[in-house]
Design a protein around this motif. Structure first.
Motif, PDB file in Angstrom:
ATOM      1  N   PHE A   1      45.150  54.608  21.658  1.00 46.46           N
ATOM      2  CA  PHE A   1      45.950  54.844  20.457  1.00 46.46           C
ATOM      3  C   PHE A   1      47.422  54.738  20.874  1.00 46.46           C
ATOM      4  CE2 PHE A   1      42.125  57.590  19.865  1.00 46.46           C
ATOM      5  CZ  PHE A   1      41.568  56.886  18.808  1.00 46.46           C
ATOM      6  N   SER A   2      48.289  54.309  19.959  1.00 44.00           N
ATOM      7  CA  SER A   2      49.690  54.136  20.335  1.00 44.00           C
ATOM      8  C   SER A   2      50.625  54.884  19.399  1.00 44.00           C
ATOM      9  CB  SER A   2      50.071  52.652  20.347  1.00 44.00           C
ATOM     10  OG  SER A   2      50.032  52.102  19.041  1.00 44.00           O
ATOM     11  N   VAL A   3      51.777  55.284  19.953  1.00 45.95           N
ATOM     12  CA  VAL A   3      52.848  55.924  19.182  1.00 45.95           C
ATOM     13  C   VAL A   3      54.141  55.174  19.472  1.00 45.95           C
ATOM     14  CG1 VAL A   3      51.680  58.155  19.313  1.00 45.95           C
ATOM     15  CG2 VAL A   3      53.484  57.599  20.969  1.00 45.95           C
TER      16      VAL A   3
ATOM     17  N   SER B   1      48.079  56.222  24.466  1.00 47.33           N
ATOM     18  CA  SER B   1      47.311  57.384  24.907  1.00 47.33           C
ATOM     19  C   SER B   1      46.522  57.024  26.149  1.00 47.33           C
ATOM     20  CB  SER B   1      46.338  57.808  23.805  1.00 47.33           C
ATOM     21  OG  SER B   1      45.302  56.827  23.664  1.00 47.33           O
TER      22      SER B   1
ATOM     23  N   ASP C   1      52.418  57.400  12.167  1.00 45.94           N
ATOM     24  CA  ASP C   1      52.689  58.150  13.394  1.00 45.94           C
ATOM     25  C   ASP C   1      51.947  57.583  14.585  1.00 45.94           C
ATOM     26  OD1 ASP C   1      54.126  60.243  11.904  1.00 45.94           O
ATOM     27  OD2 ASP C   1      52.123  60.763  11.148  1.00 45.94           O
ATOM     28  N   VAL C   2      50.753  57.053  14.327  1.00 46.29           N
ATOM     29  CA  VAL C   2      49.893  56.558  15.397  1.00 46.29           C
ATOM     30  C   VAL C   2      49.181  55.303  14.908  1.00 46.29           C
ATOM     31  CG1 VAL C   2      48.048  58.146  14.685  1.00 46.29           C
ATOM     32  CG2 VAL C   2      47.980  57.144  16.972  1.00 46.29           C
TER      33      VAL C   2
ATOM     34  N   LEU D   1      51.429  62.289  21.796  1.00 42.06           N
ATOM     35  CA  LEU D   1      50.503  61.691  22.763  1.00 42.06           C
ATOM     36  C   LEU D   1      49.701  62.766  23.482  1.00 42.06           C
ATOM     37  CD1 LEU D   1      52.205  58.725  24.675  1.00 42.06           C
ATOM     38  CD2 LEU D   1      50.339  58.651  23.008  1.00 42.06           C
TER      39      LEU D   1
ATOM     40  N   ILE E   1      46.936  63.961  21.248  1.00 41.05           N
ATOM     41  CA  ILE E   1      45.869  62.957  21.155  1.00 41.05           C
ATOM     42  C   ILE E   1      45.064  62.909  22.448  1.00 41.05           C
ATOM     43  CG2 ILE E   1      45.411  60.478  20.931  1.00 41.05           C
ATOM     44  CD1 ILE E   1      47.899  60.358  19.085  1.00 41.05           C
TER      45      ILE E   1
END
Length: 261
Positions: free
Chosen positions: A224-226, A121, A102-103, A235, A238
């Motif tokens: 952090f990325s999605v 994020s 997910d992340v 997002l 987070i």
């Protein structure tokens, strides 16, 4: 700094996943609107080890990154699981696109190239590049590495920085992970190494035979990325964790000081 999990603990399982292998779509949408590949669990992709941000201790993945994401998961009543995969699979966005997590996390610098394939994020850590050598080497800058060797990690902004700024006759030795890169300097396989300051300063604190001799202000921030254009609600969750008082406490636990404003 510390070398153990927080006193409250963080129960994250270490899973080994073949890069590029898409999973069957079992994703669900939570009450908050976030999409998870495994309902009730926030699945995190990273590449181990990268102390103190993520590493294995006692059969569990611990570190600053999973602790920050655990704040987000706890706020929603979710469990957490960490998946260890190749770094290129993470920074290319493939891990997210193929439903492996997910992340994505991993002390990952936000860059235009990465933002083109992932949504990030808010920044959660300010970083610079650092130069590490054996203690007492006399090396103080990249210019001193003319005719010498320097270790870097594949696919990192540190590797890019060295290629752009080191003397032309510097031998650049690239390693798949940070542990191998750091050991190359410690054992004398290379004359120096360049990577993020948080990583190298932590390594130096545990290994007095090496030292950080210089840092380079590169204006980097971690995020952090999605998955691109598909998980804005995650997002938001987070980002709320990054802005929380709990984040400040986790930062101080791992780095010994409160985050700078």
């Amino acid at each position: 700094m510390k070398t153990r999990a927080l006193a409250t603990g963080i129960a994250v399982a270490l899973s080994l996943t073949a890069a590029g292998c898409a999973k069957d779509d079992t994703s669900t949408t939570t009450e908050s609107g976030a999409t998870l590949i495994n309902g009730g669990t926030l699945t995190i992709c990273t590449h181990l080890p990268y102390e103190p941000f993520e590493f294995t201790e006692g059969g569990e993945v611990v570190g600053f990154d999973p602790d920050v994401l655990k704040i987000a998961a706890d706020a929603e009543g979710w469990d957490t699981e960490v998946v260890d995969i190749g770094w290129e699979t993470i920074v290319s966005g493939e891990a997210l696109n193929t439903g492996q997590c997910d992340v994505s996390a991993g002390a990952m610098t936000i860059t235009d190239e990465r933002e083109a394939v992932m949504d990030f994020s808010d920044p959660y850590f300010e970083a610079t590049q650092a130069l590490m050598t054996k203690a007492g080497s006399g090396i103080t800058s990249l210019d001193d590495l003319a005719g010498m060797s320097v270790a870097v990690q594949d696919g990192t902004t540190g590797a890019d920085y060295v290629r752009e700024n080191a003397p032309d006759d510097t031998k650049i030795v690239s390693f798949e992970d940070s542990a191998l890169m750091q050991q190359a300097v410690k054992t004398g396989k290379t004359d120096a190494g360049v990577n993020d300051n948080g990583l190298l300063n932590y390594f130096v604190s545990e290994n007095p035979d090496v030292e950080v001799v210089n840092e380079f202000k590169t204006g980097e921030s971690y995020g952090f990325s999605v998955k691109k254009d598909s998980n804005d609600d995650l997002l938001t969750i987070i980002n709320d964790a990054i802005a929380s008082d709990e984040y400040d406490a986790v930062y101080e636990e791992w780095f010994g000081t409160a985050p700078s404003e």
